[in-house]
Design a protein around this motif. Structure first.
Motif, short mmCIF file in Angstrom:
data_model
loop_
_atom_site.label_atom_id
_atom_site.label_comp_id
_atom_site.label_asym_id
_atom_site.label_seq_id
_atom_site.Cartn_x
_atom_site.Cartn_y
_atom_site.Cartn_z
N LEU A 85 0.83 -1.20 0.00
CA LEU A 85 0.00 0.00 0.00
C LEU A 85 0.87 1.26 0.00
O LEU A 85 2.05 1.22 0.35
N ASP A 86 0.26 2.38 -0.35
CA ASP A 86 0.96 3.65 -0.37
C ASP A 86 0.87 4.37 0.97
O ASP A 86 1.17 5.55 1.06
N ASP A 87 0.46 3.67 1.99
CA ASP A 87 0.27 4.21 3.34
C ASP A 87 1.44 3.75 4.23
O ASP A 87 1.65 2.55 4.40
N GLN A 88 2.18 4.70 4.80
CA GLN A 88 3.32 4.33 5.62
C GLN A 88 2.93 3.48 6.82
O GLN A 88 3.73 2.65 7.29
N GLU A 89 1.72 3.64 7.33
CA GLU A 89 1.30 2.85 8.48
C GLU A 89 1.24 1.35 8.15
O GLU A 89 1.33 0.52 9.05
N ALA A 90 1.10 1.03 6.88
CA ALA A 90 1.08 -0.39 6.48
C ALA A 90 2.42 -1.06 6.73
O ALA A 90 2.50 -2.30 6.76
N ALA A 201 6.63 4.43 0.16
CA ALA A 201 6.13 4.45 1.53
C ALA A 201 6.84 3.41 2.38
O ALA A 201 7.12 3.65 3.57
#
Length: 285
Positions: A85-90, A201
């Motif tokens: 995903l493009d979400d750093q939290e992933a 990310a």
């Protein structure tokens, strides 16, 4: 940047999707090819480092398999051929650690877990979440806490670039700084392709982890698990004396690979494989 010796799987190995409860991960698999052991041996699960991929273990696959071990090297989420995903939290360390537990379940436990550099810190986090799937843990050039100050500066520069530029632009900027050390000219297209397929990310989130990782050696030492610390003779990411001290704190077997630096798995793959199999074989005694 990690530089694999080759992106071509050696004879007797193959690429395969590793399907888990947390998604599918690209992997290289080498079936056990050596003399049969007295009973089933654990599978070796290999985790690459920062900017790396499963190909960083390519030259080790045949020697490990020839010693009688099935080997699975994986791209983590957001690394090379495993999408993310493009979400750093992933890419929080806990999420990556849970991926490793799912990978271990998919390859079949017990597992000899091996992590290089960043992969070692993710492996440690997985073992601390749940040590039960693992027969042993090997940390290759992976230190007790954050990387050196000089490496932290490099990570900060990379992170800043990734937040402002595209992956292609960052690649060109890195190339403008000089040739890829120890890489053949023919390697560059494959290395460029691998870089471009990483999710930025993932690089930003895991780079932050490398720069801020706390010391969890005492927690790891308290687990009833066989431990192994491997490094080259020199290391600019975690100094070798620091790795020596960590091994003592862990009560770990210590292997120093002659002629290798931060990536003994690519610098001296056969010697590194020999150190791993000697450690694993000793667990059967």
């Amino acid at each position: 940047m990690s530089r694999p010796l080759t992106f071509t799987p050696p004879p007797g190995t193959h690429s395969a999707p590793l399907r888990t409860s947390r998604g599918t991960f690209a992997s290289l698999v080498a079936p056990a090819a050596g003399p049969a052991a007295a009973g089933p041996r654990p599978t070796a699960l290999l985790l690459p480092g920062f900017t790396g991929s499963k190909e960083d273990f390519t030259a080790m696959l045949q020697p490990l398999a020839a010693a009688g071990y099935r080997v699975v090297a994986v791209d983590g989420r957001g690394q090379y051929e495993t999408p993310g995903l493009d979400d750093q939290e992933a890419y929080a360390q806990g999420e990556l650690a849970r991926d490793v537990l799912a990978q271990a379940a998919a390859v079949g436990t017990p597992v000899h877990l091996v992590g290089h550099s960043l992969g070692g810190q993710i492996a440690r986090a997985a073992v601390l979440l749940d040590p039960s799937p693992f027969a042993s843990l090997t940390l290759i050039s992976s230190g007790p806490a954050e990387v050196t100050t000089a490496q932290q500066r490099k990570i900060k520069l990379l992170t800043t670039a990734l937040t402002k530029l595209g992956m292609e632009q960052v690649w060109e900027a890195m190339r403008a700084m000089g040739p890829l050390q120890d890489a053949d000219a023919g390697d560059e297209p494959a290395l460029r392709r691998r870089w471009l397929m990483h999710n930025p990310a993932q690089l930003i989130a895991t780079g932050r982890q490398l720069a801020t990782e706390p010391d969890r050696v005492d927690e790891l030492a308290a687990l009833p698990l066989a431990r192994h610390v491997v490094s080259g003779e020199r290391d600019d990411t975690w100094p070798v004396p620091l790795l020596d001290e960590m091994a003592v704190r862990l009560g770990a077997v210590r292997s120093v690979i002659a002629g290798a630096e931060h990536s003994p798995n690519t610098d001296r793959p056969r010697r590194t494989a020999e150190a791993l199999t000697a450690f694993w074989d000793a667990q059967e005694d």
